[in-house]
Design an enzyme around this catalytic site. Structure first.
Site: not given
Ligand code: ROI
Length: 167
Positions: A90, A100, A105, A103
């Site tokens: 990343r 990315r 979270d 990610d």
């Molecule tokens: N949109 C989708 N569909 N899935 C994600 O994991 C995701 N993650 C993000 C942003 C860019 C907000 N949009 C996303 O961080």
């Protein structure tokens, strides 16, 4: 001496990728998370295909949610997740909500509400994001989201939109 087994917390992690073979990115991240010392996998949702939230000039995403038991404090867990993001290539380009490779979270950490400069839990976008709520509901249909209520009620207010479960 503390008995670590009495300190286990159930936490939920959201995984997302839209670059460089997203399905493989999510699978590798799952393995890497399960290998963190002090983390044990309890459940993993199906993979979901979702259209991007935010800028539309980026590829579609693959999303999933993982449930773990951990004895790591939230900040230590966060740092482990950031290390895995970095190891999977990343690059933070400063663009908000850009594409990315990976990610991770921290969605929920036990029943805690955490408001630190670098870590807000439950995750701020959780209640509005179909790509988080549907996989979360799949593995924890009885969940009470701290400060936000019953997962089933949150889900009922969140249209599924373009979200599609992969098999
Ligand atoms: N949109 C989708 N569909 N899935 C994600 O994991 C995701 N993650 C993000 C942003 C860019 C907000 N949009 C996303 O961080």
């Amino acid at each position: 001496m503390k008995n670590p087994t009495t300190d286990l917390v159930t936490a939920y992690i959201g995984l997302g990728s839209n670059l460089e073979n997203p399905v493989e990115q999510i699978k590798s991240a799952r393995t890497a998370i399960a290998q963190i010392a002090g983390v044990q996998e309890l459940a993993f949702s199906s993979l979901y295909h979702s259209s991007p939230m935010g800028p539309q000039d980026q590829p579609d995403y693959v999303n999933a949610v993982m449930c773990i038991a951990t004895n790591l404090p939230p900040i230590d867990l966060l740092h482990c997740l950031q290390r895995i993001e970095n190891e999977q290539g990343r690059v933070r380009k400063g663009e908000r909500w850009g594409a990315r490779t990976l990610d991770l979270d921290m969605l929920i950490y036990g029943d805690q509400i955490i408001e630190l400069p670098d870590l807000i839990v439950p995750h701020t976008g959780l209640a509005e994001r179909a790509f988080v709520l549907y996989p979360l509901y799949e593995i924890a249909p009885q969940l009470q989201v701290p400060g936000k209520g019953d997962i089933a009620d949150l889900l009922a207010k969140c249209p599924m939109n373009e979200l599609r479960r992969l098999d």
